[in-house]
Design an enzyme around this catalytic site. Structure first.
Site, short mmCIF file in Angstrom:
data_model
loop_
_atom_site.label_atom_id
_atom_site.label_comp_id
_atom_site.label_asym_id
_atom_site.label_seq_id
_atom_site.Cartn_x
_atom_site.Cartn_y
_atom_site.Cartn_z
N ARG A 116 3.83 41.99 55.57
CA ARG A 116 3.03 41.01 55.62
C ARG A 116 3.30 39.92 54.75
NH1 ARG A 116 -3.03 43.92 56.49
NH2 ARG A 116 -2.50 45.27 58.27
N ASN A 127 7.60 45.04 58.23
CA ASN A 127 6.35 45.35 58.89
C ASN A 127 5.35 44.26 59.25
OD1 ASN A 127 4.23 47.20 60.25
ND2 ASN A 127 3.44 46.68 58.51
N GLU A 128 4.93 43.73 60.33
CA GLU A 128 3.81 42.87 60.34
C GLU A 128 4.28 41.52 59.68
OE1 GLU A 128 0.15 44.79 59.24
OE2 GLU A 128 0.30 46.05 61.24
N ASN A 129 5.46 41.03 59.89
CA ASN A 129 5.95 39.74 59.23
C ASN A 129 5.72 38.61 59.82
OD1 ASN A 129 8.57 41.97 59.14
ND2 ASN A 129 7.94 41.14 57.20
#
Length: 817
Positions: A386, A422-424
């Site tokens: 994130r 993850n969830e970039n």
């Protein structure tokens, strides 16, 4: 299955130590949860117990986490800042000119190491392993007067850890997990000769048929004095401990990296989830400075994510049946002991798991060793999670942690995927959000991963604009929770499968408040929009606002989640193109971004609670994924059902047996045949007329000639209730000095309110201590009730206490203990 797991765990316990002389530094530590004015405050002469001696340190054992309790304290933000540890070492290195090293298996998040007042080294990154060579600092300290007089020949070591918020450090504080601080993994004192082995890299490869294998071994030496002339002997043993190779290499240079051997292995014994067969690689280096041995385990396996197809292991299709793990546990947060980790991984194996994604960071070496020995395939990733993309410091850390993760876990046959992020696609840590810059950096990480390890695949989850960069991609599909209904899962998965070359679905499921059950669990589905996708979107985790969705508008019952999981698992059996999935996650874990959940600051999507107490969903997975005969009547934590007199209620049994017969109050309700496609409960369900009051349920399930049984007692309430008007607080059990109390919500006529979801808050005054801040349904002082009641336990400490409970709109009640 249980006997097999016990044998595997016993074998793992006997694995040799990584280093020649190594000890865990668990005891004799002091801790201070704040900063010091300087290192002198940690080592200056002081008198223990002197009231003028400030600040005051507390005695702790390692592993230890700053946030063991406050990570789930409902009233405060968890602590993020510096903390100090100190101890005194009795250093006795047995080697002439040997090196004395502190080996950190992980510490959060920025760490500095001091010997007396000398700063030896620092490390940024909370999850990879690293070392601090304290040899020279020790030798310098031994020459001081403080060594002989103040410390009586011992060496003072002080360690500063810091988990302060920092935008230029990964992971982002926007992440859905706590960024813990402390020495929350083991710290080891290691003695080595002046010339030793820093790392062994063992590469075992085999063809698809499993007939032709090759094993190559390389070493990276630790040689700070640049010594020459040594011999390195490599011994290879097969899974039956039979020696199959013994080779000696002369070392006559100062080069750090050395090729030790490469040889063919005919018909190697293959590693798989069913038979996790491990070879032993042992390398011993002998020089004038002494002898040092390092041992590693490796396995031969061939895997492939088929383009537009399934996952293959050793030439055969294997459906990846996965889950996830955070390093987090009730009462200790990240500071899990080896025994805790073993218990957790054993439960996963008992549930039938053959795959795990370690989210969202490099995890303990203990976990990787257990995955190897238990037969659990691994996706492991770096904590680029994130927030967007930072600058050079940020990017250098990500590359360094990727390099460390791959090199440190290179030998583990369980690992098949290196996760790059993850969830970039999640912005907000920086003023700008540049997709092209994120793509460029993702390509750099992908190239670095393949350069360091050509044998594993790369992957990311939920960043569609980078999906084409990595080998394997997982989109966001949360059918029936964040978007859509769970019957849309199969089509949503097929739609995403068709967009990428190699598809693997990680993260699915939903939250459930343990002990909460529902007579109408799918009610919320009637208001949820269908056909609009099943992905997770901004704000979906919130319990306020936005479109109708089960995550906000559902009842958070175990009943609903069991239906959702049951549907997903039955569909996965009819998706021949599917590589596999991983349910999110195995165990409830703490998070700073969910203060309003039924247990504040907890992500409650686990199939076990934060203390490993099983939820009902555990048995749904077991009924699909295991072969050892099992049967489980739904509702072991559902003491009272409700409805009209004479109304028929569904009783579900989760089982992997061929057939099952249900008895209620001694009466048979007939035998049902199991059919995985007959939803729910694979056809093992009965419509039963409960008697008012107590009912006894028993199931007898058969698999071939083997029979298994399960029994529960449930009351049935036909009396109707109105809104909660009062509370009753009572003691329900006592075990030694620990008592458990329960609050019940009742209406004005004193009828139990079985569907109440009110918030309650327990309190205590006196000699006792509430077992609180555990992040569990029965270990949280502030919690939403489950079916109109809630429980918590108290240690009486051989004294008297008064317990209380309050809830908005009702009179506070008290109980003398």
């Amino acid at each position: 299955m249980k006997k097999l797991i016990a044998l595997i765990l016993a074998a793992t316990l006997s694995l040799p130590l990584v280093a020649q002389v190594k000890s865990r530094l668990n005891n004799n530590w002091e801790f201070l949860r704040q900063d010091l004015g300087g290192i002198w405050e940690a080592v200056r002469p002081y008198t223990k117990g002197n009231p003028e001696e400030v600040p005051l340190w507390q005695n702790v054992t390692l592993p230890h986490c700053f946030n063991a309790l406050d990570g789930v304290d409902p009233d405060v933000n968890y602590y993020q800042g510096p903390g100090w540890y100190r101890t005194q070492l009795d250093v006795k290195n047995p080697y002439k000119d040997g090196r004395t090293v502190l080996h950190f298996e992980g510490a959060g998040q920025k760490t500095e190491v001091y010997v007396h007042t000398t700063r030896v080294t620092s490390h940024t990154g909370g999850y990879d392993e690293w070392t601090a060579d304290i040899t020279d600092a020790i030798e310098a300290f031994k020459k001081t007067e403080a060594f002989t007089k103040q410390f009586k020949g011992k060496v003072p070591v002080s360690i500063r850890c810091d988990n302060s918020r920092d935008l230029e450090m990964i992971p982002s504080d926007l992440s859905d997990f706590n960024i813990y601080g402390g020495l929350y993994r083991y710290v080891n004192l290691v003695y080595t000769p002046a010339l030793s082995i820093e790392k062994l890299f063992a590469f075992a490869e085999v063809d698809k048929e499993g007939k032709a294998g090759n094993l190559s071994v390389n070493a990276r030496l630790y040689n700070p004095l640049k010594l020459v002339n040594a011999t390195i002997t490599v011994v290879i043993r097969d899974p039956q401990d039979k020696e199959i190779k013994n080779q000696q290499v002369d070392y006559k240079s100062t080069e750090d990296d050395v090729a030790l051997l490469s040889f063919k292995v005919t018909k190697p014994l293959l590693w798989s989830p069913e038979k996790p067969q491990l070879y032993t690689v042992q390398a011993t280096i002998k020089s004038a400075s002494g002898e040092f041995t390092q041992t590693e385990k490796v396995g031969f396996r061939n895997f492939e994510f088929v383009e537009k197809g399934p996952f293959m292991l050793n030439g055969k299709r294997l459906l990846l049946r996965g889950t996830h793990r955070h390093e987090d546990h009730a009462g200790v947060a990240a500071a899990m002991t080896e025994d805790m980790m073993r218990s957790e991984m054993k439960l996963m194996k008992e549930m039938g798991v053959n795959f795990i994604r370690l989210g969202h960071y490099q995890q303990s070496r203990v976990i990787l060793d257990l995955c190897d020995s238990l037969g659990i395939l691994v996706w492991e990733e770096i904590p680029w999670c994130r927030g967007g993309l930072g600058g050079k410091t940020y990017q250098d850390q990500a590359k360094r942690m990727l390099t460390n993760m791959i090199e440190q876990h290179y030998n583990h046959p369980a690992v098949i995927i290196w996760g790059l992020g993850n969830e970039n696609d999640w912005p907000n840590d920086f003023p700008g959000f540049d997709k092209e810059k994120i793509r460029t950096f993702m390509k750099e990480l992908n190239d670095l991963s393949h350069k360091l390890d050509r044998s594993r695949s790369t992957a990311i989850r939920r960043c569609d604009f980078c999906a084409d960069i990595v080998d394997v991609y997982s989109p966001s599909i949360w059918a029936g929770w964040y978007r859509g209904i769970y019957t849309e899962y199969k089509q949503a998965s097929l739609d995403e499968f068709n967009k990428v070359k190699r598809f693997l679905h990680v993260e699915w499921g939903g939250d459930s408040h343990a002990r909460r059950h529902s007579e109408n669990p799918d009610k919320a589905l009637s208001i949820v929009k269908t056909g609009g996708g099943a992905d997770e979107r901004a704000g979906d985790a919130s319990l306020f606002g936005g479109a109708a969705r089960v995550s906000k508008d559902g009842d958070w019952s175990e009943s609903y989640i069991c239906n959702l999981i049951d549907w997903h698992l039955k569909e996965q059996e009819t998706m021949p193109w599917l590589t596999g999935t991983a349910q999110w996650p195995f165990k409830d874990f703490s998070t700073p971004v969910r203060p309003d959940n039924p247990i504040p600051y907890m992500n409650q999507k686990g199939v076990v609670e934060r203390d490993l107490t099983k939820k009902e969903a555990f048995y749904v997975f077991q009924s699909y994924w295991t072969t050892q005969p099992m049967a489980h009547i739904y509702g072991h934590s559902w003491p009272i059902r409700w409805g009209d007199a004479g109304e028929q209620k569904m009783v579900k049994v989760y089982s992997n047996c061929d057939e099952a017969e249900l008895f209620v109050n001694g009466k048979s309700y007939g035998t049902r045949k199991r059919n995985s496609q007959d939803f729910p409960a694979s056809g093992l369900r009965w419509q039963v007329e409960y008697a008012a009051g107590n009912n006894h349920l028993k199931v007898v399930a058969k698999k071939g000639k083997v029979a298994v049984t399960d029994e529960i007692d449930q009351a049935y309430q036909v009396e109707k209730w109105s809104k909660p008007a009062k509370m009753v607080l009572e003691k329900v059990s006592q075990e030694g000095d620990k008592v458990t109390i329960r609050v019940k919500l009742k209406d004005a006529r004193n009828v139990d309110c079985l569907d109440a979801v009110n918030w309650v808050e327990f309190g205590l005054t006196g000699d006792g201590q509430m077992i609180d801040d555990q992040g569990t349904s029965s270990g949280s002082r502030k919690v939403q009730v489950y079916n109109g009641y809630a429980i918590i336990s108290i240690r009486l400490n051989k004294g008297k206490s008064v317990a209380s409970v309050k809830s908005q709109g009702m009179e506070t009640v008290m109980l003398i203990l």
